[in-house]
Structure formats: structure tokens, C-alpha cells
Scaffold this motif. Structure first.
Motif, PDB file in Angstrom:
ATOM      1  N   ALA A   1      -5.192   8.921  -9.191  1.00  0.00           N
ATOM      2  CA  ALA A   1      -4.014   9.488  -9.210  1.00  0.00           C
ATOM      3  C   ALA A   1      -2.961   9.111  -7.726  1.00  0.00           C
ATOM      4  CB  ALA A   1      -4.287  10.810  -9.213  1.00  0.00           C
ATOM      5  N   LEU A   2      -3.754   9.316  -6.772  1.00  0.00           N
ATOM      6  CA  LEU A   2      -2.967   8.956  -5.571  1.00  0.00           C
ATOM      7  C   LEU A   2      -2.258   7.549  -5.549  1.00  0.00           C
ATOM      8  CD1 LEU A   2      -2.435   9.965  -2.529  1.00  0.00           C
ATOM      9  CD2 LEU A   2      -4.573   8.845  -1.855  1.00  0.00           C
ATOM     10  N   LEU A   3      -3.135   6.689  -5.926  1.00  0.00           N
ATOM     11  CA  LEU A   3      -2.393   5.188  -5.734  1.00  0.00           C
ATOM     12  C   LEU A   3      -1.347   4.963  -6.757  1.00  0.00           C
ATOM     13  CD1 LEU A   3      -5.846   2.975  -5.965  1.00  0.00           C
ATOM     14  CD2 LEU A   3      -4.223   3.697  -4.024  1.00  0.00           C
ATOM     15  N   ARG A   4      -1.665   5.688  -8.087  1.00  0.00           N
ATOM     16  CA  ARG A   4      -0.249   5.769  -9.142  1.00  0.00           C
ATOM     17  C   ARG A   4       1.054   6.359  -8.606  1.00  0.00           C
ATOM     18  NH1 ARG A   4      -2.486   8.367 -12.719  1.00  0.00           N
ATOM     19  NH2 ARG A   4      -1.852  10.268 -12.258  1.00  0.00           N
ATOM     20  N   ILE A   5       0.678   7.303  -7.853  1.00  0.00           N
ATOM     21  CA  ILE A   5       1.949   8.171  -7.327  1.00  0.00           C
ATOM     22  C   ILE A   5       2.429   7.345  -6.217  1.00  0.00           C
ATOM     23  CG2 ILE A   5       2.892  10.056  -5.778  1.00  0.00           C
ATOM     24  CD1 ILE A   5       0.708  11.636  -7.189  1.00  0.00           C
ATOM     25  N   CYS A   6       1.807   6.540  -5.216  1.00  0.00           N
ATOM     26  CA  CYS A   6       2.288   5.681  -4.498  1.00  0.00           C
ATOM     27  C   CYS A   6       3.278   4.716  -5.020  1.00  0.00           C
ATOM     28  CB  CYS A   6       1.136   5.371  -3.604  1.00  0.00           C
ATOM     29  SG  CYS A   6       0.237   6.458  -2.583  1.00  0.00           S
ATOM     30  N   ARG A   7       2.519   4.039  -5.964  1.00  0.00           N
ATOM     31  CA  ARG A   7       3.230   2.765  -6.552  1.00  0.00           C
ATOM     32  C   ARG A   7       4.400   3.275  -7.304  1.00  0.00           C
ATOM     33  NH1 ARG A   7      -2.951   1.113  -8.115  1.00  0.00           N
ATOM     34  NH2 ARG A   7      -3.219  -0.382  -6.177  1.00  0.00           N
TER      35      ARG A   7
ATOM     36  N   HIS B   1       6.412   5.345  -6.341  1.00  0.00           N
ATOM     37  CA  HIS B   1       7.624   5.532  -5.408  1.00  0.00           C
ATOM     38  C   HIS B   1       7.821   4.357  -4.652  1.00  0.00           C
ATOM     39  CE1 HIS B   1       6.851   9.699  -6.720  1.00  0.00           C
ATOM     40  NE2 HIS B   1       8.110   9.874  -6.173  1.00  0.00           N
ATOM     41  N   GLY B   2       7.355   3.022  -5.126  1.00  0.00           N
ATOM     42  CA  GLY B   2       7.381   1.950  -4.381  1.00  0.00           C
ATOM     43  C   GLY B   2       6.433   1.574  -3.236  1.00  0.00           C
ATOM     44  N   LEU B   3       5.530   2.256  -3.075  1.00  0.00           N
ATOM     45  CA  LEU B   3       4.690   1.830  -1.938  1.00  0.00           C
ATOM     46  C   LEU B   3       3.400   1.109  -2.448  1.00  0.00           C
ATOM     47  CD1 LEU B   3       4.395   5.320  -0.211  1.00  0.00           C
ATOM     48  CD2 LEU B   3       5.721   3.665   0.472  1.00  0.00           C
ATOM     49  N   LEU B   4       3.107   0.333  -1.552  1.00  0.00           N
ATOM     50  CA  LEU B   4       1.968  -0.609  -2.131  1.00  0.00           C
ATOM     51  C   LEU B   4       0.745  -0.339  -1.147  1.00  0.00           C
ATOM     52  CD1 LEU B   4       3.916  -3.963  -2.526  1.00  0.00           C
ATOM     53  CD2 LEU B   4       3.467  -2.245  -4.389  1.00  0.00           C
ATOM     54  N   PRO B   5      -0.332   0.308  -1.713  1.00  0.00           N
ATOM     55  CA  PRO B   5      -1.402   0.457  -0.889  1.00  0.00           C
ATOM     56  C   PRO B   5      -2.416  -0.526  -0.967  1.00  0.00           C
ATOM     57  CG  PRO B   5      -1.232   2.229  -2.581  1.00  0.00           C
ATOM     58  CD  PRO B   5      -0.192   1.380  -2.749  1.00  0.00           C
TER      59      PRO B   5
ATOM     60  N   THR C   1       6.653  -1.228   0.123  1.00  0.00           N
ATOM     61  CA  THR C   1       6.311  -1.191   1.614  1.00  0.00           C
ATOM     62  C   THR C   1       4.574  -1.300   1.356  1.00  0.00           C
ATOM     63  OG1 THR C   1       8.188  -0.113   2.271  1.00  0.00           O
ATOM     64  CG2 THR C   1       6.190   0.229   3.910  1.00  0.00           C
ATOM     65  N   PRO C   2       3.958  -2.057   2.075  1.00  0.00           N
ATOM     66  CA  PRO C   2       2.478  -1.919   2.172  1.00  0.00           C
ATOM     67  C   PRO C   2       2.162  -0.750   3.001  1.00  0.00           C
ATOM     68  CG  PRO C   2       3.160  -3.831   3.703  1.00  0.00           C
ATOM     69  CD  PRO C   2       4.385  -3.494   2.913  1.00  0.00           C
ATOM     70  N   VAL C   3       1.072  -0.001   2.469  1.00  0.00           N
ATOM     71  CA  VAL C   3       0.501   1.246   3.243  1.00  0.00           C
ATOM     72  C   VAL C   3      -0.772   1.321   3.311  1.00  0.00           C
ATOM     73  CG1 VAL C   3       2.702   2.621   2.526  1.00  0.00           C
ATOM     74  CG2 VAL C   3       0.660   2.658   1.191  1.00  0.00           C
ATOM     75  N   LEU C   4      -1.427   1.770   4.319  1.00  0.00           N
ATOM     76  CA  LEU C   4      -2.874   2.203   4.621  1.00  0.00           C
ATOM     77  C   LEU C   4      -2.952   3.743   4.418  1.00  0.00           C
ATOM     78  CD1 LEU C   4      -5.014   0.743   7.385  1.00  0.00           C
ATOM     79  CD2 LEU C   4      -5.153   3.371   6.975  1.00  0.00           C
ATOM     80  N   ILE C   5      -3.804   4.140   3.393  1.00  0.00           N
ATOM     81  CA  ILE C   5      -4.265   5.480   3.299  1.00  0.00           C
ATOM     82  C   ILE C   5      -5.308   5.939   3.945  1.00  0.00           C
ATOM     83  CG2 ILE C   5      -4.696   7.032   1.465  1.00  0.00           C
ATOM     84  CD1 ILE C   5      -3.668   5.163  -0.680  1.00  0.00           C
ATOM     85  N   SER C   6      -4.998   6.680   5.071  1.00  0.00           N
ATOM     86  CA  SER C   6      -6.077   7.444   5.872  1.00  0.00           C
ATOM     87  C   SER C   6      -6.676   8.578   5.289  1.00  0.00           C
ATOM     88  CB  SER C   6      -5.611   7.734   7.263  1.00  0.00           C
ATOM     89  OG  SER C   6      -6.320   8.153   7.905  1.00  0.00           O
ATOM     90  N   LEU C   7      -8.180   8.425   5.343  1.00  0.00           N
ATOM     91  CA  LEU C   7      -8.945   9.620   4.532  1.00  0.00           C
ATOM     92  C   LEU C   7      -9.664  10.384   5.879  1.00  0.00           C
ATOM     93  CD1 LEU C   7     -10.489   7.515   1.626  1.00  0.00           C
ATOM     94  CD2 LEU C   7      -8.187   9.167   1.887  1.00  0.00           C
ATOM     95  N   GLU C   8      -9.389  10.178   6.965  1.00  0.00           N
ATOM     96  CA  GLU C   8     -10.216  10.515   8.191  1.00  0.00           C
ATOM     97  C   GLU C   8      -9.960  12.194   8.378  1.00  0.00           C
ATOM     98  OE1 GLU C   8      -9.963   7.382  11.664  1.00  0.00           O
ATOM     99  OE2 GLU C   8      -8.201   7.533  10.634  1.00  0.00           O
ATOM    100  N   LYS C   9      -8.829  12.776   7.768  1.00  0.00           N
ATOM    101  CA  LYS C   9      -8.674  14.031   8.136  1.00  0.00           C
ATOM    102  C   LYS C   9      -8.499  14.809   6.636  1.00  0.00           C
ATOM    103  CE  LYS C   9      -6.095  13.685  12.267  1.00  0.00           C
ATOM    104  NZ  LYS C   9      -4.528  14.044  12.975  1.00  0.00           N
ATOM    105  N   LEU C  10      -9.132  14.244   5.747  1.00  0.00           N
ATOM    106  CA  LEU C  10      -9.179  14.909   4.293  1.00  0.00           C
ATOM    107  C   LEU C  10     -10.083  15.981   4.385  1.00  0.00           C
ATOM    108  CD1 LEU C  10      -8.032  14.811   1.510  1.00  0.00           C
ATOM    109  CD2 LEU C  10     -10.070  13.109   0.975  1.00  0.00           C
ATOM    110  N   ASP C  11      -9.746  17.255   3.936  1.00  0.00           N
ATOM    111  CA  ASP C  11     -10.654  18.398   3.923  1.00  0.00           C
ATOM    112  C   ASP C  11     -11.477  18.529   2.672  1.00  0.00           C
ATOM    113  OD1 ASP C  11      -8.970  18.888   1.901  1.00  0.00           O
ATOM    114  OD2 ASP C  11      -8.146  20.747   2.650  1.00  0.00           O
ATOM    115  N   ASP C  12     -11.705  17.456   1.916  1.00  0.00           N
ATOM    116  CA  ASP C  12     -12.413  17.599   0.626  1.00  0.00           C
ATOM    117  C   ASP C  12     -12.794  15.930   0.298  1.00  0.00           C
ATOM    118  OD1 ASP C  12     -13.762  18.583  -1.262  1.00  0.00           O
ATOM    119  OD2 ASP C  12     -12.275  19.014  -2.893  1.00  0.00           O
ATOM    120  N   ARG C  13     -13.970  15.946  -0.467  1.00  0.00           N
ATOM    121  CA  ARG C  13     -14.313  14.568  -0.999  1.00  0.00           C
ATOM    122  C   ARG C  13     -13.290  14.098  -1.847  1.00  0.00           C
ATOM    123  NH1 ARG C  13     -17.150  10.460   1.258  1.00  0.00           N
ATOM    124  NH2 ARG C  13     -18.021   9.290  -0.475  1.00  0.00           N
TER     125      ARG C  13
END
Length: 257
Positions: A76-82, A84-88, A56-68
């Protein structure tokens, strides 16, 4: 006709076309950096609907991220998504994230682009405990009756960007389903109105699931992972007619209601 003329005709024959389109996109809205917790919570979501999240293609939103977010955190985030079958495919955030997007070969979308995001609801109802009075001679245990399959009923229009999921049962929508929206159910999907968005029945692999609608105008329909997109559906004689979609072998069969 000379060989040069044949080459000229081949050069003028287009080999591709550019077309605009609207696609529903799953959004992963990151609110804090916690890779281990993110992996655990994502695994729980995927377990609820494994077929939906596969590739499943996904969009990663950083608008509400509380840290840089830095490049190591993003990797690390992209590796976890992939895993589990997600495709950022893109990040969404301020222009400050453009170098990060370029380093990770992702597109950067500006904040707020893509319409209103709706949460993907996957929470199943929890049974409530009932207090029992103790008895001197407890009766013999009785076989509990089979629990009815949960059915989710939606009475308001499903709008663009909204995702509605019926875990463990059927989904019934008593209103129109707009383009850009998404319906998911472990069982059947019933739409008593025009179906213009995406409908995915049997997302946990139920090959007997079906999709019913009063007017077939969908962007995509899927049963147990087998799907047809709008381009295929428009060729059907039942386009914009009352229809049911079922899985027959490895392909979808569309028949009149």
C-alpha cells in the motif's frame, strides 16, 4: 587480419565501466502506519513542488516506525508513493526487514547508512492577523499592495544530506554548498560561494528562473525540470568559475557572471 582476430578485438573492447559515485537521495521517514493520512500528507508535499517530486527516487526509512510493517502495508505504501511520482528504490532498517525488501524487489540498507537526514522544509510563512479598532464611519476599502515575493536567506554552510527549499520565491545562500546537499526554489537560486551539491530552480515550472553561483562545481543543476549533471558540467569552460544557468528553449545555457 582474419575474422577470428576481429572477433578477439571486439571481445576485449569494454562495453561498460563500473564507477563509484555519491548521490543525494530523498528519504521518506515512516513513523506510523496510517495509509490514508500518508496519502493526504504526501499529496500536500507534492503540490508544493510537483516538478521536484516527479520520477524522484526515494529511500523509505523504517527505523522510527512505531509498529511492525507487513507485506500488505508495504505494498500500500509503495502504491501511494508511485501514484504521486515517487520511485521507491530501497528500504532502510534492521535485518528483520530483509524478507520484506526481497518480496518487494527493493534493496535493504542498514540503519544509519547514508549520513544525516535533514527535513525537506516546505512550510510557507503564515500571515499574522492584526486587530483593528472599530470606527463609526469606516473608510472606503483600499486596494491592498502586492505582497513581496518571499526570499529565503541561508547564512550557514549547507552540508551533505541537507535539503533547503524556498517556496514561492528565491533562495539566497551566503555560504558554501557541500556535495550531497540539495537546494530547491520556486524562483532563482543565488549561491555566494562554491556550489557543489544539487540546485533546482523554478521547481514549480518557472522557466524564467536562474541559478547564480561564485564557483560552479555542482552535482546537478536544474531549471523548470531541465537539468545537467556533473559529467556534463565538467565539460563546460566555466566549470569552477562564477556562472549563471538559465533555460533557453529546452536546454540549459551556462554563461559567465
Amino acid at each position: 587480419m582474419t575474422s577470428n582476430s576481429n572477433l578477439d578485438l571486439l571481445d576485449s573492447d569494454p562495453v561498460f565501466h563500473l564507477k563509484g559515485g555519491m548521490l543525494a537521495m530523498t528519504v521518506v521517514e515512516l513513523v506510523r502506519q496510517a495509509p490514508e493520512r500518508f496519502a493526504i500528507q504526501l499529496a500536500e508535499k507534492v503540490e508544493q513542488a510537483p516538478n521536484f517530486f516527479q520520477d524522484t527516487p526515494v529511500l523509505i526509512s523504517l527505523e522510527k516506525l512505531d509498529d511492525r510493517l507487513d507485506i500488505s502495508g508495504l505494498i500500500a505504501l509503495l502504491r501511494i508513493c508511485r501514484d504521486h511520482g515517487l520511485l521507491p528504490v530501497a528500504l532502510r532498517g534492521s535485518e528483520d526487514y530483509r524478507p520484506l525488501a526481497q518480496q518487494s524487489s527493493l534493496v535493504l540498507l542498514p540503519p544509519g547508512r547514508g549520513g544525516r537526514d535533514k527535513p525537506l522544509e516546505t512550510t510557507e510563512p503564515q500571515p499574522q492577523a492584526v486587530a483593528q479598532q472599530p470606527t463609526a464611519n469606516p473608510p472606503a476599502p483600499e486596494v491592498a499592495p502586492a505582497q513581496p515575493t518571499p526570499t529565503r536567506v541561508i547564512t550557514t554552510p549547507v552540508r551533505s544530506g541537507q535539503q533547503v527549499y524556498a517556496p514561492g520565491g528565491d533562495l539566497i545562500v551566503l555560504a558554501p554548498v557541500s556535495a550531497g546537499s540539495e537546494l530547491l526554489a520556486d524562483g532563482h537560486i543565488h549561491v555566494y560561494g562554491p556550489l557543489r551539491g544539487r540546485a533546482l530552480a523554478g521547481v514549480r515550472g518557472d522557466t524564467g528562473a536562474r541559478i547564480f553561483c561564485q564557483s560552479l562545481e555542482a552535482e546537478l543543476v536544474s531549471v523548470a525540470g531541465q537539468y545537467k549533471v556533473a559529467e556534463d558540467l565538467r565539460r563546460q569552460p566555466l566549470w569552477k568559475a562564477a556562472s549563471q544557468i538559465a533555460l533557453e528553449g529546452d536546454s540549459l545555457k551556462i554563461t559567465a557572471l
